[in-house]
Scaffold this motif. Structure first.
Motif, PDB file in Angstrom:
ATOM      1  N   HIS A 141      27.258  35.868  42.342  1.00  9.02           N
ATOM      2  CA  HIS A 141      26.688  37.069  42.961  1.00  9.02           C
ATOM      3  C   HIS A 141      26.146  38.037  41.916  1.00  9.02           C
ATOM      4  O   HIS A 141      25.256  38.845  42.204  1.00  9.02           O
ATOM      5  CB  HIS A 141      27.760  37.749  43.814  1.00  9.02           C
ATOM      6  N   HIS A 142      26.708  37.973  40.713  1.00  6.47           N
ATOM      7  CA  HIS A 142      26.240  38.777  39.569  1.00  6.47           C
ATOM      8  C   HIS A 142      26.337  40.276  39.841  1.00  6.47           C
ATOM      9  O   HIS A 142      25.400  41.039  39.582  1.00  6.47           O
ATOM     10  CB  HIS A 142      24.814  38.382  39.168  1.00  6.47           C
ATOM     11  N   ARG A 143      27.483  40.666  40.351  1.00  9.97           N
ATOM     12  CA  ARG A 143      27.784  42.083  40.537  1.00  9.97           C
ATOM     13  C   ARG A 143      28.916  42.400  39.562  1.00  9.97           C
ATOM     14  O   ARG A 143      28.689  42.450  38.364  1.00  9.97           O
ATOM     15  CB  ARG A 143      28.149  42.360  42.001  1.00  9.97           C
ATOM     16  N   SER A 144      30.120  42.591  40.020  1.00  9.34           N
ATOM     17  CA  SER A 144      31.250  42.728  39.119  1.00  9.34           C
ATOM     18  C   SER A 144      31.888  41.356  38.926  1.00  9.34           C
ATOM     19  O   SER A 144      31.603  40.403  39.634  1.00  9.34           O
ATOM     20  CB  SER A 144      32.258  43.744  39.669  1.00  9.34           C
ATOM     21  N   GLY A 145      32.789  41.268  37.955  1.00 11.17           N
ATOM     22  CA  GLY A 145      33.465  40.009  37.693  1.00 11.17           C
ATOM     23  C   GLY A 145      33.135  39.454  36.323  1.00 11.17           C
ATOM     24  O   GLY A 145      31.991  39.508  35.857  1.00 11.17           O
ATOM     25  N   ILE A 146      34.134  38.878  35.671  1.00  6.94           N
ATOM     26  CA  ILE A 146      33.999  38.316  34.341  1.00  6.94           C
ATOM     27  C   ILE A 146      33.589  36.851  34.444  1.00  6.94           C
ATOM     28  O   ILE A 146      33.746  36.223  35.497  1.00  6.94           O
ATOM     29  CB  ILE A 146      35.346  38.469  33.579  1.00  6.94           C
ATOM     30  N   ALA A 147      33.056  36.276  33.375  1.00  4.02           N
ATOM     31  CA  ALA A 147      32.742  34.854  33.360  1.00  4.02           C
ATOM     32  C   ALA A 147      34.030  34.061  33.584  1.00  4.02           C
ATOM     33  O   ALA A 147      35.073  34.386  32.985  1.00  4.02           O
ATOM     34  CB  ALA A 147      32.103  34.463  32.033  1.00  4.02           C
ATOM     35  N   PRO A 148      34.016  33.046  34.430  1.00  6.27           N
ATOM     36  CA  PRO A 148      35.252  32.318  34.753  1.00  6.27           C
ATOM     37  C   PRO A 148      36.007  31.805  33.530  1.00  6.27           C
ATOM     38  O   PRO A 148      37.247  31.873  33.486  1.00  6.27           O
ATOM     39  CB  PRO A 148      34.761  31.167  35.638  1.00  6.27           C
ATOM     40  N   ALA A 149      35.297  31.328  32.530  1.00  9.58           N
ATOM     41  CA  ALA A 149      35.958  30.781  31.347  1.00  9.58           C
ATOM     42  C   ALA A 149      36.666  31.853  30.528  1.00  9.58           C
ATOM     43  O   ALA A 149      37.529  31.534  29.697  1.00  9.58           O
ATOM     44  CB  ALA A 149      34.939  30.044  30.479  1.00  9.58           C
ATOM     45  N   ASP A 150      36.311  33.113  30.752  1.00  9.96           N
ATOM     46  CA  ASP A 150      36.928  34.218  30.010  1.00  9.96           C
ATOM     47  C   ASP A 150      38.085  34.861  30.769  1.00  9.96           C
ATOM     48  O   ASP A 150      38.682  35.837  30.286  1.00  9.96           O
ATOM     49  CB  ASP A 150      35.881  35.290  29.700  1.00  9.96           C
ATOM     50  N   ALA A 151      38.412  34.328  31.935  1.00 11.53           N
ATOM     51  CA  ALA A 151      39.452  34.951  32.756  1.00 11.53           C
ATOM     52  C   ALA A 151      40.801  34.972  32.055  1.00 11.53           C
ATOM     53  O   ALA A 151      41.569  35.932  32.182  1.00 11.53           O
ATOM     54  CB  ALA A 151      39.556  34.219  34.094  1.00 11.53           C
ATOM     55  N   GLY A 152      41.103  33.927  31.311  1.00  8.18           N
ATOM     56  CA  GLY A 152      42.399  33.856  30.645  1.00  8.18           C
ATOM     57  C   GLY A 152      42.573  34.926  29.591  1.00  8.18           C
ATOM     58  O   GLY A 152      43.668  35.490  29.432  1.00  8.18           O
ATOM     59  N   VAL A 153      41.516  35.208  28.837  1.00  2.00           N
ATOM     60  CA  VAL A 153      41.594  36.251  27.807  1.00  2.00           C
ATOM     61  C   VAL A 153      41.901  37.595  28.446  1.00  2.00           C
ATOM     62  O   VAL A 153      42.766  38.360  27.966  1.00  2.00           O
ATOM     63  CB  VAL A 153      40.278  36.306  27.007  1.00  2.00           C
ATOM     64  N   LEU A 154      41.205  37.909  29.538  1.00  3.68           N
ATOM     65  CA  LEU A 154      41.454  39.168  30.233  1.00  3.68           C
ATOM     66  C   LEU A 154      42.849  39.187  30.843  1.00  3.68           C
ATOM     67  O   LEU A 154      43.562  40.203  30.766  1.00  3.68           O
ATOM     68  CB  LEU A 154      40.397  39.379  31.319  1.00  3.68           C
ATOM     69  N   ALA A 155      43.253  38.088  31.436  1.00  8.48           N
ATOM     70  CA  ALA A 155      44.588  38.029  32.051  1.00  8.48           C
ATOM     71  C   ALA A 155      45.680  38.228  31.002  1.00  8.48           C
ATOM     72  O   ALA A 155      46.666  38.933  31.249  1.00  8.48           O
ATOM     73  CB  ALA A 155      44.763  36.696  32.762  1.00  8.48           C
ATOM     74  N   GLU A 188      31.772  29.101  44.379  1.00  7.32           N
ATOM     75  CA  GLU A 188      33.049  29.805  44.434  1.00  7.32           C
ATOM     76  C   GLU A 188      34.184  28.911  43.954  1.00  7.32           C
ATOM     77  O   GLU A 188      34.989  29.304  43.096  1.00  7.32           O
ATOM     78  CB  GLU A 188      33.305  30.255  45.869  1.00  7.32           C
ATOM     79  N   ALA A 189      34.259  27.704  44.508  1.00  4.07           N
ATOM     80  CA  ALA A 189      35.340  26.790  44.148  1.00  4.07           C
ATOM     81  C   ALA A 189      35.278  26.415  42.674  1.00  4.07           C
ATOM     82  O   ALA A 189      36.314  26.373  41.980  1.00  4.07           O
ATOM     83  CB  ALA A 189      35.276  25.541  45.027  1.00  4.07           C
ATOM     84  N   GLN A 190      34.072  26.145  42.175  1.00  7.82           N
ATOM     85  CA  GLN A 190      33.929  25.771  40.775  1.00  7.82           C
ATOM     86  C   GLN A 190      34.350  26.911  39.854  1.00  7.82           C
ATOM     87  O   GLN A 190      35.079  26.701  38.867  1.00  7.82           O
ATOM     88  CB  GLN A 190      32.490  25.367  40.483  1.00  7.82           C
ATOM     89  N   ALA A 191      33.901  28.114  40.156  1.00  7.90           N
ATOM     90  CA  ALA A 191      34.240  29.267  39.313  1.00  7.90           C
ATOM     91  C   ALA A 191      35.743  29.529  39.318  1.00  7.90           C
ATOM     92  O   ALA A 191      36.345  29.798  38.269  1.00  7.90           O
ATOM     93  CB  ALA A 191      33.481  30.502  39.795  1.00  7.90           C
ATOM     94  N   LEU A 192      36.350  29.454  40.480  1.00  3.53           N
ATOM     95  CA  LEU A 192      37.783  29.722  40.564  1.00  3.53           C
ATOM     96  C   LEU A 192      38.592  28.631  39.868  1.00  3.53           C
ATOM     97  O   LEU A 192      39.625  28.921  39.235  1.00  3.53           O
ATOM     98  CB  LEU A 192      38.205  29.867  42.025  1.00  3.53           C
ATOM     99  N   ALA A 193      38.155  27.390  39.972  1.00  6.49           N
ATOM    100  CA  ALA A 193      38.861  26.308  39.276  1.00  6.49           C
ATOM    101  C   ALA A 193      38.823  26.519  37.766  1.00  6.49           C
ATOM    102  O   ALA A 193      39.847  26.337  37.073  1.00  6.49           O
ATOM    103  CB  ALA A 193      38.250  24.965  39.644  1.00  6.49           C
ATOM    104  N   VAL A 194      37.666  26.900  37.239  1.00  4.25           N
ATOM    105  CA  VAL A 194      37.557  27.180  35.807  1.00  4.25           C
ATOM    106  C   VAL A 194      38.454  28.356  35.431  1.00  4.25           C
ATOM    107  O   VAL A 194      39.129  28.340  34.390  1.00  4.25           O
ATOM    108  CB  VAL A 194      36.092  27.461  35.422  1.00  4.25           C
ATOM    109  N   ALA A 195      38.480  29.388  36.266  1.00  6.27           N
ATOM    110  CA  ALA A 195      39.305  30.562  35.975  1.00  6.27           C
ATOM    111  C   ALA A 195      40.786  30.210  35.963  1.00  6.27           C
ATOM    112  O   ALA A 195      41.547  30.697  35.109  1.00  6.27           O
ATOM    113  CB  ALA A 195      39.029  31.647  37.005  1.00  6.27           C
ATOM    114  N   VAL A 196      41.221  29.381  36.894  1.00  8.17           N
ATOM    115  CA  VAL A 196      42.628  28.957  36.927  1.00  8.17           C
ATOM    116  C   VAL A 196      42.980  28.213  35.648  1.00  8.17           C
ATOM    117  O   VAL A 196      44.043  28.433  35.044  1.00  8.17           O
ATOM    118  CB  VAL A 196      42.889  28.083  38.168  1.00  8.17           C
ATOM    119  N   GLU A 197      42.096  27.325  35.193  1.00 10.96           N
ATOM    120  CA  GLU A 197      42.333  26.595  33.953  1.00 10.96           C
ATOM    121  C   GLU A 197      42.378  27.546  32.760  1.00 10.96           C
ATOM    122  O   GLU A 197      43.180  27.372  31.828  1.00 10.96           O
ATOM    123  CB  GLU A 197      41.233  25.555  33.749  1.00 10.96           C
TER     124      GLU A 197
END
Length: 361
Positions: A141-155, A188-197
């Motif tokens: 959607h390109h509004r708010s939200g971090i790149a999925p692969a960077d979710a772990g660093v933020l978490a 959505e599913a792809q982004a969330l799967a990457v974020a979980v990893e």
């Protein structure tokens, strides 16, 4: 207007009416769909802002509510909802931090984060309170939200700051458009799967994997997601109709307007943008739709005027006649109303106060 409705028994126009039977069918349909796929349902209450509807959603098995603002969370917490997710990257200044701390005394509270600065600010102003967070990722959607692969660093930064990291979420808002629902659900599913990893690589588990708007909820991937957060589904609107998410019989809310002027093949209704809202996406065919005149289009909206063009030769409403109008974006229309008029079998049965209207902060 249906023959059973008479201006004698209705409030002055314009006003928003809801069909109680259709609302109930939509509510139970989404609850059953989520349950059948093993998904938790956390509906977005910014659509309705009504305590009675929130309580019905919880009664049908919703695990809690999603809201957009701290003010909305406060309204529903007072009403007895015990688990609320603010799906927004709040900047928690001292005042908001105090309000968040107060909420945690009575409910399970989760807040969205998408920057390390925002996470640290939230941790500082809510120190000692059990505030949970979900990391927001951008799934297209390109509004708010971090790149999925960077979710772990933020978490990891949020956890190190003292916050309880509960998982990840996204809003597949690019599903809003004809033909986009399926591909947006896949994104959505792809982004969330990457974020979980990504969280796992940072040593953190994602207990909550949250997505699902009304257009994408039916296609949400239960092998990745744990919950969905649709909002519009209980009422539906002209956008959902034109995307194919719903049919005419699934629309439960409309404005009741009066025809006040006519010239040639156009009619002016008294339901302007201060009733319907001004939202109109580029692909929408007008400023709303008329269920009793499906070939007509609202070609212009000003504050108190809706200009409706009818096809050549079509019968036009007479002056003073009541006309139903489905808003493009029901969330925006509801936020303009003090109350919703509840209809049962074409007659006024109740009113619901829009308790969280205007709670934008």
């Amino acid at each position: 207007m249906t023959a059973s409705l008479s201006a004698r028994h209705l409030p002055p126009t314009p006003f928003l009416a809801v069909d109680a039977a259709i609302v109930e069918r939509n509510l139970t349909g989404m609850a059953d769909s989520a349950a059948a796929r093993g998904l938790s349902l956390r509906p977005h209450a910014k659509t309705h802002k009504v305590v009675e509807l929130a309580q019905r959603q919880i009664g049908l098995g919703a695990v809690g509510l999603t809201v957009a603002t701290l003010g909305e969370a406060e309204v529903f917490a007072v009403s007895g909802v015990k688990d609320i997710f603010i799906a927004y990257p709040l900047w928690a200044d001292e005042g908001k931090g105090a309000r968040l701390r107060a909420l945690t005394e009575n409910i399970t509270l989760t807040v969205g984060i998408d920057t390390e600065e925002g996470a640290r600010q939230l941790a500082a102003t809510t120190a000692g309170a059990p505030v949970g967070v979900l990391v927001e990722v951008d799934s297209g959607h390109h509004r708010s939200g971090i790149a999925p692969a960077d979710a772990g660093v933020l978490a990891r930064a949020a956890a190190d700051a003292g916050l309880d990291v509960r998982g990840v979420f996204t809003f597949p808002g690019h599903g809003y458009g004809p033909g986009n629902r399926g591909s947006a659900a896949e994104d959505e599913a792809q982004a969330l799967a990457v974020a979980v990893e990504s969280l796992a690589a940072a040593g953190l588990a994602a207990a909550v994997v949250s997505g699902g708007s009304t257009p994408t909820a039916a296609a949400a991937d239960a092998s990745v997601l744990t919950e969905v957060r649709p909002g519009v589904y209980l009422f539906n609107d002209a956008q959902q109709l034109e995307m194919g998410t719903c049919g005419w019989d699934d629309i439960a809310l409309w404005a009741v307007a009066t025809a006040v002027s006519r010239s040639g093949q156009h009619v002016i209704l008294d339901s302007g943008s201060k009733t319907l809202g001004a939202d109109r996406l580029a692909w929408a065919t007008g400023g709303g739709r008329l269920p009793d005149h499906p070939d007509a289009r609202i070609t212009a909206l000003s504050e108190h005027h809706a200009t409706v063009e009818f096809p050549a030769g079509a019968a036009l409403p007479g002056l003073g006649e009541l006309v139903r109008v489905v808003p493009n974006h029901v969330c925006a229309a509801v936020n303009l109303a003090d109350e919703l008029v509840v209809m049962v079998d074409g007659a006024v049965a109740d009113t619901w106060r829009v308790a969280a209207r205007g709670r934008n902060s």
